[in-house]
Design a protein around this motif. Structure first.
Motif, PDB file in Angstrom:
ATOM      1  N   HIS A  23       8.180  -0.351 -23.562  1.00 44.61           N
ATOM      2  CA  HIS A  23       8.890   0.868 -23.176  1.00 44.61           C
ATOM      3  C   HIS A  23       9.886   0.490 -22.098  1.00 44.61           C
ATOM      4  N   LEU A  24      11.165   0.811 -22.341  1.00 42.70           N
ATOM      5  CA  LEU A  24      12.230   0.418 -21.425  1.00 42.70           C
ATOM      6  C   LEU A  24      12.641   1.534 -20.479  1.00 42.70           C
ATOM      7  N   GLY A  25      11.679   2.175 -19.893  1.00 42.55           N
ATOM      8  CA  GLY A  25      11.913   3.110 -18.811  1.00 42.55           C
ATOM      9  C   GLY A  25      12.507   4.455 -19.178  1.00 42.55           C
ATOM     10  N   ASP A  26      12.915   5.140 -18.127  1.00 44.56           N
ATOM     11  CA  ASP A  26      13.428   6.502 -18.203  1.00 44.56           C
ATOM     12  C   ASP A  26      12.416   7.455 -18.828  1.00 44.56           C
ATOM     13  N   PHE A  62       3.897  -3.038 -22.629  1.00 43.76           N
ATOM     14  CA  PHE A  62       4.673  -3.566 -21.515  1.00 43.76           C
ATOM     15  C   PHE A  62       5.667  -2.490 -21.124  1.00 43.76           C
ATOM     16  N   PHE A  63       5.663  -2.103 -19.859  1.00 44.09           N
ATOM     17  CA  PHE A  63       6.489  -0.986 -19.400  1.00 44.09           C
ATOM     18  C   PHE A  63       7.404  -1.436 -18.275  1.00 44.09           C
ATOM     19  N   ILE A  64       8.677  -1.088 -18.399  1.00 40.83           N
ATOM     20  CA  ILE A  64       9.658  -1.357 -17.348  1.00 40.83           C
ATOM     21  C   ILE A  64      10.143  -0.011 -16.809  1.00 40.83           C
ATOM     22  N   PRO A  65       9.903   0.284 -15.527  1.00 41.25           N
ATOM     23  CA  PRO A  65      10.387   1.550 -14.981  1.00 41.25           C
ATOM     24  C   PRO A  65      11.915   1.624 -15.045  1.00 41.25           C
ATOM     25  N   GLY A  66      12.432   2.781 -15.429  1.00 40.39           N
ATOM     26  CA  GLY A  66      13.872   3.003 -15.456  1.00 40.39           C
ATOM     27  C   GLY A  66      14.330   3.704 -14.195  1.00 40.39           C
ATOM     28  N   ASP A  67      15.619   3.788 -14.008  1.00 41.32           N
ATOM     29  CA  ASP A  67      16.154   4.407 -12.797  1.00 41.32           C
ATOM     30  C   ASP A  67      15.781   5.883 -12.669  1.00 41.32           C
ATOM     31  N   ASN A  68      15.651   6.581 -13.790  1.00 39.95           N
ATOM     32  CA  ASN A  68      15.327   8.008 -13.717  1.00 39.95           C
ATOM     33  C   ASN A  68      13.904   8.249 -13.227  1.00 39.95           C
ATOM     34  N   GLY A  69      13.064   7.244 -13.321  1.00 36.86           N
ATOM     35  CA  GLY A  69      11.672   7.381 -12.912  1.00 36.86           C
ATOM     36  C   GLY A  69      11.437   7.247 -11.424  1.00 36.86           C
ATOM     37  N   TRP A  70      12.497   6.942 -10.679  1.00 37.10           N
ATOM     38  CA  TRP A  70      12.327   6.904  -9.223  1.00 37.10           C
ATOM     39  C   TRP A  70      13.632   7.106  -8.469  1.00 37.10           C
ATOM     40  N   LEU A  71      14.739   6.497  -8.901  1.00 37.78           N
ATOM     41  CA  LEU A  71      15.997   6.654  -8.163  1.00 37.78           C
ATOM     42  C   LEU A  71      16.583   8.055  -8.260  1.00 37.78           C
ATOM     43  N   ASP A  72      16.256   8.772  -9.329  1.00 37.04           N
ATOM     44  CA  ASP A  72      16.787  10.129  -9.508  1.00 37.04           C
ATOM     45  C   ASP A  72      15.796  11.192  -9.052  1.00 37.04           C
TER      46      ASP A  72
END
Length: 83
Positions: A23-26, A62-72
């Motif tokens: 999963h590539l985040g967001d 395998f999970f990569i946090p996206g920008d929407n999951g913390w920066l936004d």
């Protein structure tokens, strides 16, 4: 992001022979509140629900946090700590 859709996708992938899910985040959209225009708060329950979904996955995930999951999020440091 639709949590139910992710769960269904993981199950379908396993039935189709997949051996891994990436999963590539967001996990949420990064749009501001439509009424106030302010950056929305990120609720810890969203992160707990996501973790539970990945833990129940019938295949390794395998999970990569996206920008929407913390920066936004309205509190970036708090949201990052949920990961």
């Amino acid at each position: 992001f639709e949590l139910d859709k992710l769960t269904t996708t993981a199950d379908d992938d396993a039935e189709g022979g997949a051996r891994l899910m990436i999963h590539l985040g967001d996990v949420r959209d990064g749009k501001p509140d439509p009424i106030t225009g302010e950056i929305r708060e990120c609720e810890e329950s969203l992160y707990s629900d996501i973790a539970e979904t990945f833990e129940r996955s019938p295949v390794p995930t395998f999970f990569i946090p996206g920008d929407n999951g913390w920066l936004d999020c309205s509190n970036v440091n708090e949201a990052y700590s949920f990961w």
